[in-house]
Write a protein that holds these residues in place. Structure first.
Motif, PDB file in Angstrom:
ATOM      1  N   LEU A  29       0.806  -1.221   0.000  1.00  0.00           N
ATOM      2  CA  LEU A  29       0.000   0.000   0.000  1.00  0.00           C
ATOM      3  C   LEU A  29       0.838   1.269   0.000  1.00  0.00           C
ATOM      4  O   LEU A  29       0.278   2.370  -0.134  1.00  0.00           O
ATOM      5  N   ALA A  30       2.150   1.149   0.129  1.00  0.00           N
ATOM      6  CA  ALA A  30       3.006   2.331   0.233  1.00  0.00           C
ATOM      7  C   ALA A  30       2.874   3.211  -1.002  1.00  0.00           C
ATOM      8  O   ALA A  30       2.965   2.733  -2.126  1.00  0.00           O
ATOM      9  N   GLY A  31       2.613   4.490  -0.780  1.00  0.00           N
ATOM     10  CA  GLY A  31       2.550   5.446  -1.873  1.00  0.00           C
ATOM     11  C   GLY A  31       1.168   5.733  -2.412  1.00  0.00           C
ATOM     12  O   GLY A  31       1.032   6.557  -3.321  1.00  0.00           O
ATOM     13  N   HIS A  32       0.133   5.111  -1.885  1.00  0.00           N
ATOM     14  CA  HIS A  32      -1.223   5.381  -2.374  1.00  0.00           C
ATOM     15  C   HIS A  32      -1.752   6.672  -1.735  1.00  0.00           C
ATOM     16  O   HIS A  32      -2.737   6.683  -0.996  1.00  0.00           O
ATOM     17  N   PHE A  33      -1.081   7.784  -2.052  1.00  0.00           N
ATOM     18  CA  PHE A  33      -1.377   9.055  -1.395  1.00  0.00           C
ATOM     19  C   PHE A  33      -2.752   9.598  -1.766  1.00  0.00           C
ATOM     20  O   PHE A  33      -3.355  10.338  -0.989  1.00  0.00           O
ATOM     21  N   GLY A  34      -3.253   9.248  -2.925  1.00  0.00           N
ATOM     22  CA  GLY A  34      -4.554   9.756  -3.325  1.00  0.00           C
ATOM     23  C   GLY A  34      -5.698   9.232  -2.485  1.00  0.00           C
ATOM     24  O   GLY A  34      -6.780   9.821  -2.471  1.00  0.00           O
ATOM     25  N   LEU A  35      -5.476   8.134  -1.761  1.00  0.00           N
ATOM     26  CA  LEU A  35      -6.539   7.522  -0.964  1.00  0.00           C
ATOM     27  C   LEU A  35      -6.477   7.895   0.512  1.00  0.00           C
ATOM     28  O   LEU A  35      -7.300   7.432   1.307  1.00  0.00           O
ATOM     29  N   ILE A  36      -5.486   8.721   0.908  1.00  0.00           N
ATOM     30  CA  ILE A  36      -5.417   9.114   2.309  1.00  0.00           C
ATOM     31  C   ILE A  36      -6.559  10.072   2.632  1.00  0.00           C
ATOM     32  O   ILE A  36      -7.086  10.763   1.767  1.00  0.00           O
ATOM     33  N   ARG A  37      -6.943  10.108   3.919  1.00  0.00           N
ATOM     34  CA  ARG A  37      -8.058  10.932   4.367  1.00  0.00           C
ATOM     35  C   ARG A  37      -7.608  11.844   5.490  1.00  0.00           C
ATOM     36  O   ARG A  37      -6.570  11.638   6.117  1.00  0.00           O
ATOM     37  N   GLY A  38      -8.419  12.864   5.780  1.00  0.00           N
ATOM     38  CA  GLY A  38      -8.113  13.764   6.879  1.00  0.00           C
ATOM     39  C   GLY A  38      -8.484  13.143   8.204  1.00  0.00           C
ATOM     40  O   GLY A  38      -8.799  11.951   8.305  1.00  0.00           O
ATOM     41  N   LEU A  39      -8.483  13.949   9.254  1.00  0.00           N
ATOM     42  CA  LEU A  39      -8.781  13.445  10.591  1.00  0.00           C
ATOM     43  C   LEU A  39     -10.240  13.021  10.723  1.00  0.00           C
ATOM     44  O   LEU A  39     -10.567  12.141  11.509  1.00  0.00           O
ATOM     45  N   SER A  40     -11.124  13.663   9.964  1.00  0.00           N
ATOM     46  CA  SER A  40     -12.533  13.308  10.026  1.00  0.00           C
ATOM     47  C   SER A  40     -12.768  11.988   9.303  1.00  0.00           C
ATOM     48  O   SER A  40     -12.351  11.804   8.171  1.00  0.00           O
ATOM     49  N   GLU A  41     -13.452  11.058   9.966  1.00  0.00           N
ATOM     50  CA  GLU A  41     -13.634   9.726   9.387  1.00  0.00           C
ATOM     51  C   GLU A  41     -14.486   9.736   8.130  1.00  0.00           C
ATOM     52  O   GLU A  41     -14.379   8.850   7.296  1.00  0.00           O
ATOM     53  N   ASP A  42     -15.353  10.733   7.979  1.00  0.00           N
ATOM     54  CA  ASP A  42     -16.223  10.746   6.817  1.00  0.00           C
ATOM     55  C   ASP A  42     -15.661  11.594   5.674  1.00  0.00           C
ATOM     56  O   ASP A  42     -16.324  11.815   4.675  1.00  0.00           O
ATOM     57  N   ALA A 100     -13.670  12.492   2.393  1.00  0.00           N
ATOM     58  CA  ALA A 100     -13.379  11.726   1.179  1.00  0.00           C
ATOM     59  C   ALA A 100     -11.878  11.615   0.962  1.00  0.00           C
ATOM     60  O   ALA A 100     -11.091  12.396   1.509  1.00  0.00           O
ATOM     61  N   PRO A 101     -11.435  10.665   0.153  1.00  0.00           N
ATOM     62  CA  PRO A 101     -10.012  10.564  -0.171  1.00  0.00           C
ATOM     63  C   PRO A 101      -9.489  11.863  -0.781  1.00  0.00           C
ATOM     64  O   PRO A 101     -10.228  12.610  -1.434  1.00  0.00           O
ATOM     65  N   LEU A 102      -8.199  12.110  -0.585  1.00  0.00           N
ATOM     66  CA  LEU A 102      -7.584  13.351  -1.056  1.00  0.00           C
ATOM     67  C   LEU A 102      -7.795  13.562  -2.549  1.00  0.00           C
ATOM     68  O   LEU A 102      -8.065  14.686  -2.994  1.00  0.00           O
ATOM     69  N   GLU A 103      -7.697  12.501  -3.357  1.00  0.00           N
ATOM     70  CA  GLU A 103      -7.813  12.687  -4.795  1.00  0.00           C
ATOM     71  C   GLU A 103      -9.192  13.198  -5.201  1.00  0.00           C
ATOM     72  O   GLU A 103      -9.336  13.832  -6.246  1.00  0.00           O
ATOM     73  N   ASP A 104     -10.195  12.955  -4.366  1.00  0.00           N
ATOM     74  CA  ASP A 104     -11.543  13.416  -4.682  1.00  0.00           C
ATOM     75  C   ASP A 104     -11.707  14.918  -4.515  1.00  0.00           C
ATOM     76  O   ASP A 104     -12.741  15.478  -4.890  1.00  0.00           O
ATOM     77  N   SER A 105     -10.706  15.592  -3.949  1.00  0.00           N
ATOM     78  CA  SER A 105     -10.772  17.045  -3.792  1.00  0.00           C
ATOM     79  C   SER A 105      -9.547  17.733  -4.375  1.00  0.00           C
ATOM     80  O   SER A 105      -9.239  18.868  -4.014  1.00  0.00           O
ATOM     81  N   SER A 136      -7.696  16.090  -7.714  1.00  0.00           N
ATOM     82  CA  SER A 136      -7.241  15.568  -9.003  1.00  0.00           C
ATOM     83  C   SER A 136      -8.036  16.133 -10.175  1.00  0.00           C
ATOM     84  O   SER A 136      -8.869  17.028 -10.033  1.00  0.00           O
ATOM     85  N   GLY A 137      -7.777  15.568 -11.354  1.00  0.00           N
ATOM     86  CA  GLY A 137      -8.439  16.033 -12.564  1.00  0.00           C
ATOM     87  C   GLY A 137      -9.955  15.904 -12.513  1.00  0.00           C
ATOM     88  O   GLY A 137     -10.671  16.776 -13.006  1.00  0.00           O
ATOM     89  N   ARG A 138     -10.449  14.814 -11.942  1.00  0.00           N
ATOM     90  CA  ARG A 138     -11.904  14.653 -11.824  1.00  0.00           C
ATOM     91  C   ARG A 138     -12.500  15.793 -11.006  1.00  0.00           C
ATOM     92  O   ARG A 138     -13.547  16.344 -11.344  1.00  0.00           O
ATOM     93  N   TRP A 139     -11.822  16.136  -9.899  1.00  0.00           N
ATOM     94  CA  TRP A 139     -12.312  17.209  -9.029  1.00  0.00           C
ATOM     95  C   TRP A 139     -12.263  18.550  -9.752  1.00  0.00           C
ATOM     96  O   TRP A 139     -13.194  19.351  -9.657  1.00  0.00           O
ATOM     97  N   ILE A 140     -11.203  18.815 -10.476  1.00  0.00           N
ATOM     98  CA  ILE A 140     -11.078  20.084 -11.196  1.00  0.00           C
ATOM     99  C   ILE A 140     -12.234  20.249 -12.174  1.00  0.00           C
ATOM    100  O   ILE A 140     -12.859  21.318 -12.263  1.00  0.00           O
ATOM    101  N   ALA A 141     -12.559  19.176 -12.915  1.00  0.00           N
ATOM    102  CA  ALA A 141     -13.670  19.249 -13.867  1.00  0.00           C
ATOM    103  C   ALA A 141     -15.001  19.460 -13.145  1.00  0.00           C
ATOM    104  O   ALA A 141     -15.857  20.226 -13.609  1.00  0.00           O
ATOM    105  N   SER A 142     -15.181  18.801 -11.996  1.00  0.00           N
ATOM    106  CA  SER A 142     -16.440  18.952 -11.248  1.00  0.00           C
ATOM    107  C   SER A 142     -16.587  20.373 -10.706  1.00  0.00           C
ATOM    108  O   SER A 142     -17.694  20.922 -10.698  1.00  0.00           O
ATOM    109  N   GLN A 143     -15.483  20.986 -10.273  1.00  0.00           N
ATOM    110  CA  GLN A 143     -15.547  22.357  -9.772  1.00  0.00           C
ATOM    111  C   GLN A 143     -15.859  23.336 -10.893  1.00  0.00           C
ATOM    112  O   GLN A 143     -16.570  24.320 -10.686  1.00  0.00           O
ATOM    113  N   ALA A 144     -15.333  23.055 -12.090  1.00  0.00           N
ATOM    114  CA  ALA A 144     -15.650  23.913 -13.230  1.00  0.00           C
ATOM    115  C   ALA A 144     -17.148  23.873 -13.522  1.00  0.00           C
ATOM    116  O   ALA A 144     -17.777  24.907 -13.795  1.00  0.00           O
ATOM    117  N   LEU A 145     -17.728  22.666 -13.455  1.00  0.00           N
ATOM    118  CA  LEU A 145     -19.163  22.530 -13.704  1.00  0.00           C
ATOM    119  C   LEU A 145     -19.972  23.290 -12.660  1.00  0.00           C
ATOM    120  O   LEU A 145     -20.964  23.950 -12.987  1.00  0.00           O
TER     121      LEU A 145
END
Length: 510
Positions: free
Chosen positions: A377-390, A392-397, A399-408
């Protein structure tokens, strides 16, 4: 003329390289006559003088265009009403024009009206299906795929067969044009539904065709030298969510490569079988295989960490199945970890301990510590989360998917590449989205530095390497004390990092 006059035909584009040795009316009319004698039914010709010269020499239908480089518009093909009138006067039967949705001097509707006023047929050169819809609504007689791949981003290598098929659902009068360089590609365009197929450079631009053959021969000689000088060759494979790269790699050098689509619904057994068939011509040129895949690889078994990226059966026996299909030894690694090793050994890492971050549709990574690649699992930085258990993974806020969603959300239908382009033009909303993503990556880099203290953090991926992005990340780290800051460097191996890394790992696994 009628639209049916060019149905089920080959159209030859007689457009010499501007300023080249064949850029004259004599050569254009010679090309035109030779093409028609060989079976072409119509011609596409650029410039009013050349259309007039060809009209005197042949009776076949002519598609006429004018090309201009404008300072206030990216539109180049027949941008003005005066161009339409001049082409009609010169003898063009069909007048083609840029029909893309960009800043333009004259609306598409006005161009179509001008063509019709001269009793000519109108061809709309399109880049996408929406362009075709608008052009047909304006009264265009034909729609062409001419500008697909030419309105932003890197130019594709192959013709847009999918767009031909999509346009065919709107009208039977689709003209296939753009990057059709072989009889096989022309036939594929016809099968996809085109009523006519335009071929240009492959027939009438000697300079281009010569360069293709020159490059192919040079690559072949380089591959032969590499096999002699570099040593053992490994087949590196990088299976992604939309495409798969296969490459012959030796000593960190890619000798040859190919890209094939990943048929997502087919499953890994079918992917491996397809790869074996696609690389069959290379079968005698490699002894081992390294496979890089998204997700988790442990003990040769492959599991998805994010099924949305690529759905696979949990614990799929990747190494066992691939060994059986190819009949050669196989090893497998996570794709970002393999890319990290490639950058460490042959790229930006320079043999120093690194953390590699790839920021694109999602976020992945790899860690090389004390000269050893960390797996699991070493290096899967996109799936790490903050202190709050709920949370979302870092990549969801980020990465490219997030950038496109914010544009919309901001009211703009744009993918990540479009957002970056608008940010570079100074559009505040786009700059704010990119800056927020960069800020989160900067925070991640600071946390990585505190936890692992790598010599460098290498940034790759389509987002990470986008123009200006790394500078924004560095800017967000500007106030961090030097000892706590990260040495951020851009990846050097680009899209080959995964196959180069996994090929070298396969050699180590002997």
């Amino acid at each position: 003329m009628q639209r049916e006059d060019i149905a089920n035909s080959l159209i030859v584009s007689c457009q010499p390289v501007p300023g080249g040795p064949m850029d004259s009316a004599q050569f254009v009319t010679g090309f035109a006559k030779a093409a028609l004698e060989a079976g072409a039914k119509a011609l596409r010709i650029e410039s009013v003088p050349y259309v007039a010269a060809a009209r005197l020499a042949v009776r076949a239908p002519i598609i006429g265009i004018v090309k201009r480089d404008l300072s206030d518009s990216p539109v180049r093909i027949t941008p003005y009403l005066a161009d339409v009138e001049a082409l009609a006067e010169a003898g063009a039967d069909i007048i083609a024009f840029d029909a893309t949705d960009r800043v333009r001097p004259v609306p598409v509707e006005a161009l179509v009206k001008a063509v019709k006023a001269r009793n000519k047929l109108a061809m709309a050169d399109c880049s996408c299906l929406d362009d075709a819809r608008r052009a047909l609504a304006a009264g265009a007689d034909f729609v062409g795929t001419t500008l697909s791949g030419y309105v932003g981003g890197p130019e594709p290598e192959d013709p847009d067969i999918a767009l031909i098929a999509q346009m065919r659902t709107l009208t039977p009068y689709v003209i296939a044009e753009g990057r059709i360089r072989s009889p096989e590609q022309a036939a594929a365009a016809a099968r996809a539904g085109a009523c006519a197929v335009v071929v240009g450079s492959a027939i009438t631009r000697t300079e281009h065709v010569t360069s293709w053959f020159h490059q192919a021969i040079s690559d072949a000689y380089a591959a032969r030298r590499a096999q002699t000088v570099l040593g053992p060759t490994v087949l590196g494979i990088d299976i992604g969510g939309t495409k798969t790269m296969a490459a012959l790699v030796s000593g960190g050098t890619v000798i040859e490569d190919m890209i094939v689509p990943t048929a997502r619904e087919a499953g890994p057994d079918a992917w491996l079988a397809s790869l074996a068939q696609s690389t069959s011509a290379w079968s005698g040129r490699f002894r081992r295989i390294g496979i890089a895949v998204t997700g988790l690889v442990e003990d040769g078994r492959w599991s998805a960490l994010n099924p949305a990226t690529l759905g696979i059966p949990d614990g799929y026996p990747l190494v066992e199945r691939a060994s059986a299909v190819f009949g050669k030894p196989v090893c497998a690694f996570n794709d970002a970890q393999a890319a990290a090793w490639g950058e460490y050994k042959f790229g930006a890492g320079q043999g120093r301990d690194i953390v590699f971050l790839t920021i694109s549709t999602g976020i992945g990574g790899g860690i090389v510590c004390n000269g050893r690649l960390l797996s699991g699992l070493a290096g899967h930085f996109g799936l790490i989360r903050g202190l709050s258990e709920d949370r979302a993974p870092l990549e969801d806020s980020t990465s490219g998917r997030w950038i496109a969603s914010q544009a919309l959300k901001a009211g703009f239908k744009a993918d990540a590449a479009d957002v970056f382009g608008r940010a570079l033009k100074g559009e505040a909303w786009a700059g704010a989205i990119v800056s927020q993503s960069a800020s989160r990556v900067a925070t991640l880099c600071r946390d990585i530095q505190m936890m692992l203290d790598p010599k460098s953090i290498v940034i790759g991926g389509s987002i990470g390497l986008a123009e200006g992005y790394l500078d924004r990340v560095r800017a967000h780290l500007g106030e961090v004390p030097p000892r706590l800051s990260s040495d951020l460097v851009a990846a050097k191996l680009a899209g080959h990092a995964g196959v180069i890394g996994v090929a070298d790992l396969a050699e180590w696994a002997k």
